[in-house]
Design a protein around this motif. Structure first.
Motif, PDB file in Angstrom:
ATOM      1  N   SER A   1       0.824  -1.212   0.000  1.00 25.12           N
ATOM      2  CA  SER A   1       0.000   0.000   0.000  1.00 25.12           C
ATOM      3  C   SER A   1       0.857   1.259   0.000  1.00 25.12           C
ATOM      4  O   SER A   1       0.563   2.223  -0.706  1.00 25.12           O
ATOM      5  N   SER A   2       1.915   1.252   0.803  1.00 23.68           N
ATOM      6  CA  SER A   2       2.764   2.440   0.908  1.00 23.68           C
ATOM      7  C   SER A   2       3.465   2.744  -0.411  1.00 23.68           C
ATOM      8  O   SER A   2       3.563   3.904  -0.820  1.00 23.68           O
ATOM      9  N   LYS A   3       3.926   1.708  -1.100  1.00 30.07           N
ATOM     10  CA  LYS A   3       4.564   1.914  -2.405  1.00 30.07           C
ATOM     11  C   LYS A   3       3.554   2.432  -3.424  1.00 30.07           C
ATOM     12  O   LYS A   3       3.859   3.314  -4.227  1.00 30.07           O
ATOM     13  N   ALA A   4       2.345   1.852  -3.393  1.00 22.45           N
ATOM     14  CA  ALA A   4       1.306   2.275  -4.336  1.00 22.45           C
ATOM     15  C   ALA A   4       0.975   3.749  -4.168  1.00 22.45           C
ATOM     16  O   ALA A   4       0.806   4.482  -5.151  1.00 22.45           O
ATOM     17  N   SER A   5       0.891   4.212  -2.926  1.00 24.34           N
ATOM     18  CA  SER A   5       0.533   5.615  -2.676  1.00 24.34           C
ATOM     19  C   SER A   5       1.620   6.562  -3.162  1.00 24.34           C
ATOM     20  O   SER A   5       1.336   7.676  -3.602  1.00 24.34           O
ATOM     21  N   ILE A   6       2.861   6.125  -3.082  1.00 26.42           N
ATOM     22  CA  ILE A   6       3.973   6.954  -3.563  1.00 26.42           C
ATOM     23  C   ILE A   6       3.954   7.031  -5.095  1.00 26.42           C
ATOM     24  O   ILE A   6       4.092   8.107  -5.678  1.00 26.42           O
ATOM     25  N   ILE A   7       3.749   5.885  -5.743  1.00 20.31           N
ATOM     26  CA  ILE A   7       3.681   5.868  -7.212  1.00 20.31           C
ATOM     27  C   ILE A   7       2.529   6.739  -7.710  1.00 20.31           C
ATOM     28  O   ILE A   7       2.644   7.422  -8.733  1.00 20.31           O
ATOM     29  N   ALA A   8       1.425   6.764  -6.943  1.00 21.15           N
ATOM     30  CA  ALA A   8       0.240   7.526  -7.360  1.00 21.15           C
ATOM     31  C   ALA A   8       0.457   9.027  -7.330  1.00 21.15           C
ATOM     32  O   ALA A   8      -0.356   9.781  -7.884  1.00 21.15           O
ATOM     33  N   THR A   9       1.557   9.491  -6.706  1.00 22.94           N
ATOM     34  CA  THR A   9       1.822  10.938  -6.708  1.00 22.94           C
ATOM     35  C   THR A   9       2.311  11.420  -8.070  1.00 22.94           C
ATOM     36  O   THR A   9       2.643  12.601  -8.226  1.00 22.94           O
ATOM     37  N   ILE A  10       2.338  10.532  -9.057  1.00 24.94           N
ATOM     38  CA  ILE A  10       2.553  10.966 -10.443  1.00 24.94           C
ATOM     39  C   ILE A  10       1.408  11.885 -10.874  1.00 24.94           C
ATOM     40  O   ILE A  10       1.568  12.730 -11.759  1.00 24.94           O
ATOM     41  N   GLU A  11       0.248  11.734 -10.216  1.00 26.67           N
ATOM     42  CA  GLU A  11      -0.941  12.510 -10.594  1.00 26.67           C
ATOM     43  C   GLU A  11      -0.689  14.012 -10.692  1.00 26.67           C
ATOM     44  O   GLU A  11      -1.036  14.630 -11.716  1.00 26.67           O
ATOM     45  N   PRO A  12      -0.118  14.686  -9.651  1.00 26.37           N
ATOM     46  CA  PRO A  12       0.086  16.137  -9.797  1.00 26.37           C
ATOM     47  C   PRO A  12       1.071  16.509 -10.893  1.00 26.37           C
ATOM     48  O   PRO A  12       0.984  17.600 -11.462  1.00 26.37           O
ATOM     49  N   VAL A  13       1.996  15.609 -11.209  1.00 26.32           N
ATOM     50  CA  VAL A  13       2.926  15.855 -12.319  1.00 26.32           C
ATOM     51  C   VAL A  13       2.150  15.884 -13.631  1.00 26.32           C
ATOM     52  O   VAL A  13       2.325  16.793 -14.456  1.00 26.32           O
ATOM     53  N   VAL A  14       1.278  14.903 -13.818  1.00 26.80           N
ATOM     54  CA  VAL A  14       0.452  14.842 -15.031  1.00 26.80           C
ATOM     55  C   VAL A  14      -0.464  16.051 -15.115  1.00 26.80           C
ATOM     56  O   VAL A  14      -0.616  16.673 -16.175  1.00 26.80           O
ATOM     57  N   ALA A  15      -1.081  16.410 -13.979  1.00 28.83           N
ATOM     58  CA  ALA A  15      -1.987  17.563 -13.947  1.00 28.83           C
ATOM     59  C   ALA A  15      -1.256  18.854 -14.316  1.00 28.83           C
ATOM     60  O   ALA A  15      -1.795  19.705 -15.036  1.00 28.83           O
ATOM     61  N   THR A  16      -0.021  18.983 -13.843  1.00 31.79           N
ATOM     62  CA  THR A  16       0.778  20.171 -14.155  1.00 31.79           C
ATOM     63  C   THR A  16       1.114  20.224 -15.648  1.00 31.79           C
ATOM     64  O   THR A  16       1.005  21.279 -16.294  1.00 31.79           O
ATOM     65  N   LEU A  17       1.507  19.080 -16.210  1.00 34.64           N
ATOM     66  CA  LEU A  17       1.813  19.024 -17.643  1.00 34.64           C
ATOM     67  C   LEU A  17       0.568  19.272 -18.479  1.00 34.64           C
ATOM     68  O   LEU A  17       0.632  19.911 -19.539  1.00 34.64           O
ATOM     69  N   LEU A  18      -0.574  18.789 -18.014  1.00 35.95           N
ATOM     70  CA  LEU A  18      -1.840  19.034 -18.707  1.00 35.95           C
ATOM     71  C   LEU A  18      -2.131  20.529 -18.761  1.00 35.95           C
ATOM     72  O   LEU A  18      -2.516  21.074 -19.806  1.00 35.95           O
ATOM     73  N   GLY A  19      -1.950  21.189 -17.620  1.00 35.30           N
ATOM     74  CA  GLY A  19      -2.159  22.633 -17.581  1.00 35.30           C
ATOM     75  C   GLY A  19      -1.205  23.377 -18.494  1.00 35.30           C
ATOM     76  O   GLY A  19      -1.572  24.377 -19.125  1.00 35.30           O
ATOM     77  N   LEU A  20       0.006  22.869 -18.595  1.00 34.47           N
ATOM     78  CA  LEU A  20       1.030  23.498 -19.431  1.00 34.47           C
ATOM     79  C   LEU A  20       0.677  23.418 -20.913  1.00 34.47           C
ATOM     80  O   LEU A  20       0.718  24.424 -21.634  1.00 34.47           O
TER      81      LEU A  20
ATOM     82  N   PHE B   1      11.548  15.527  -8.227  1.00 32.23           N
ATOM     83  CA  PHE B   1      11.536  14.915  -6.893  1.00 32.23           C
ATOM     84  C   PHE B   1      10.544  13.757  -6.848  1.00 32.23           C
ATOM     85  O   PHE B   1      10.837  12.675  -6.333  1.00 32.23           O
ATOM     86  N   ILE B   2       9.339  14.011  -7.371  1.00 30.70           N
ATOM     87  CA  ILE B   2       8.293  12.979  -7.347  1.00 30.70           C
ATOM     88  C   ILE B   2       8.691  11.780  -8.194  1.00 30.70           C
ATOM     89  O   ILE B   2       8.594  10.626  -7.756  1.00 30.70           O
ATOM     90  N   LEU B   3       9.147  12.035  -9.415  1.00 33.26           N
ATOM     91  CA  LEU B   3       9.514  10.934 -10.309  1.00 33.26           C
ATOM     92  C   LEU B   3      10.689  10.128  -9.740  1.00 33.26           C
ATOM     93  O   LEU B   3      10.705   8.895  -9.836  1.00 33.26           O
ATOM     94  N   ALA B   4      11.637  10.819  -9.124  1.00 28.99           N
ATOM     95  CA  ALA B   4      12.770  10.120  -8.499  1.00 28.99           C
ATOM     96  C   ALA B   4      12.290   9.236  -7.353  1.00 28.99           C
ATOM     97  O   ALA B   4      12.772   8.103  -7.167  1.00 28.99           O
ATOM     98  N   SER B   5      11.312   9.727  -6.586  1.00 34.34           N
ATOM     99  CA  SER B   5      10.764   8.951  -5.466  1.00 34.34           C
ATOM    100  C   SER B   5      10.028   7.717  -5.979  1.00 34.34           C
ATOM    101  O   SER B   5      10.127   6.630  -5.392  1.00 34.34           O
ATOM    102  N   VAL B   6       9.279   7.892  -7.071  1.00 37.57           N
ATOM    103  CA  VAL B   6       8.549   6.766  -7.666  1.00 37.57           C
ATOM    104  C   VAL B   6       9.524   5.705  -8.168  1.00 37.57           C
ATOM    105  O   VAL B   6       9.337   4.501  -7.936  1.00 37.57           O
ATOM    106  N   ILE B   7      10.585   6.138  -8.837  1.00 41.05           N
ATOM    107  CA  ILE B   7      11.596   5.198  -9.329  1.00 41.05           C
ATOM    108  C   ILE B   7      12.262   4.473  -8.162  1.00 41.05           C
ATOM    109  O   ILE B   7      12.509   3.264  -8.212  1.00 41.05           O
ATOM    110  N   LEU B   8      12.502   5.208  -7.080  1.00 42.35           N
ATOM    111  CA  LEU B   8      13.161   4.637  -5.904  1.00 42.35           C
ATOM    112  C   LEU B   8      12.366   3.476  -5.317  1.00 42.35           C
ATOM    113  O   LEU B   8      12.921   2.421  -5.012  1.00 42.35           O
ATOM    114  N   VAL B   9      11.048   3.641  -5.161  1.00 42.29           N
ATOM    115  CA  VAL B   9      10.242   2.566  -4.565  1.00 42.29           C
ATOM    116  C   VAL B   9       9.847   1.507  -5.587  1.00 42.29           C
ATOM    117  O   VAL B   9       9.471   0.394  -5.218  1.00 42.29           O
ATOM    118  N   SER B  10       9.915   1.844  -6.874  1.00 43.12           N
ATOM    119  CA  SER B  10       9.534   0.878  -7.910  1.00 43.12           C
ATOM    120  C   SER B  10      10.647  -0.114  -8.202  1.00 43.12           C
ATOM    121  O   SER B  10      10.401  -1.237  -8.648  1.00 43.12           O
TER     122      SER B  10
END
Length: 302
Positions: free
Chosen positions: A241-260, A277-286
């Motif tokens: 569960s903890s890893k899944a929640s960290i990977i799911a923080t890709i969401e604000p990155v996508v939202a930011t790129l969408l706005g861009l 920072f977020i992508l590095a964290s996702v790679i770290l736990v993945s």
């Protein structure tokens, strides 16, 4: 299998990041935030109901004693976190509300350690800190905004992060007994029963049933809800569960790129660093060593 589950969770987060495409259109015609949540949850349940009756009747069977699990995912998570999130937006700056919402990986890591006996190693703690820092940078927190923090806003904002986290906890427990479709179906059934009576959507039927609004509602429900939650739940069944929640923080990155790219919003260097920072964290736990994967697969841990 770990790679597939991580990709599934990442795709779910990607779809959640597209939600603005539909929410902005529904907001423009006069729906409030909680009315949009109700449309999202209600239409999602109708879609799941059709799929369930047509294709997955066996997966609609549950034991009554397990209802609390779906009250957890449907009411304590979806309904509660949305109420907290929108209340926080009214209490303080939107960027602060976003930051408090994305404290969820920290909540998931702690709750998973206590209730699911998941390990809380240094790598995971580092990834949680990385996602929180990344979300702060993406949200664009400025020093003058901290003066807008009220005590009640802070606690309700943290409540949104807790509520967001509870889906991973109750969902993980439910997945020990039921299929991902079953968990998703009953989550939205109970969320719908909680939300629909509390809104006055029927007073806006003149716009609710316009063809364009119907299509936006279906898109919101099918793409960013049914498909996204199913992908997340399927991935959650096969990872911590903890890893899944960290990977799911890709969401604000996508939202930011969408706005861009879609809304011609600007992307600052600070936000770019936050995304890294977020992508590095996702790679770290993945990342998992091959021998660790083989051990976990053999034990059937995930």
């Amino acid at each position: 299998m770990h790679l597939a589950s991580n990709v599934s969770i990442g795709l779910a987060a990607f779809l959640w990041g597209l939600i603005a495409l539909f929410v902005r259109e529904l907001t423009a015609v006069g729906f409030s935030a909680m009315e949009i949540v109700t449309i999202r949850v209600g239409v999602a349940f109708l879609i799941l109901f059709v799929i369930g009756v047509a294709k997955k009747r066996e997966q609609l069977k549950i034991q009554f004693k397990d209802t609390y699990l779906f009250i957890g995912t449907g009411v304590l998570s979806i309904v509660f976190f949305n109420w907290c999130y929108f209340t926080t937006i009214n209490e303080m700056n939107v960027s602060l509300a976003v930051i408090l919402l994305y404290t969820s990986p920290a909540f998931v890591s702690i709750l998973s350690f206590v209730f699911l006996k998941e390990k809380l190693g240094r790598k995971k703690i580092l990834a949680v800190l990385g996602t929180i820092i990344g979300c702060v940078l993406i949200a664009g927190l400025r020093m003058e905004e901290t003066a807008q923090i009220s005590t009640i806003g802070l606690f309700i904002g943290l409540g949104s992060g807790l509520g967001y986290a509870l889906y991973s906890i109750f969902g993980k427990l439910a997945l020990q007994r039921y299929a991902p479709f079953t968990v998703t179906f009953y989550t939205f059934l109970i969320a719908s029963l909680s939300l629909v009576p509390s809104t006055t959507l029927w007073t806006k039927s003149s716009i609710l049933f316009k063809p364009s609004i119907i299509w936006y509602s279906i898109g919101l429900a099918l793409i960013t809800t049914v498909t996204a939650y199913f992908l997340y739940t399927w991935g959650l069944k096969k990872t911590e569960s903890s890893k899944a929640s960290i990977i799911a923080t890709i969401e604000p990155v996508v939202a930011t790129l969408l706005g861009l790219y879609y809304y011609n919003e600007t992307l600052t260097i600070i936000q770019l660093i936050g995304g890294m920072f977020i992508l590095a964290s996702v790679i770290l736990v993945s990342y998992e060593k091959k021998n660790k994967i083989s051990v976990e697969t053999t034990n059937g841990a995930h």
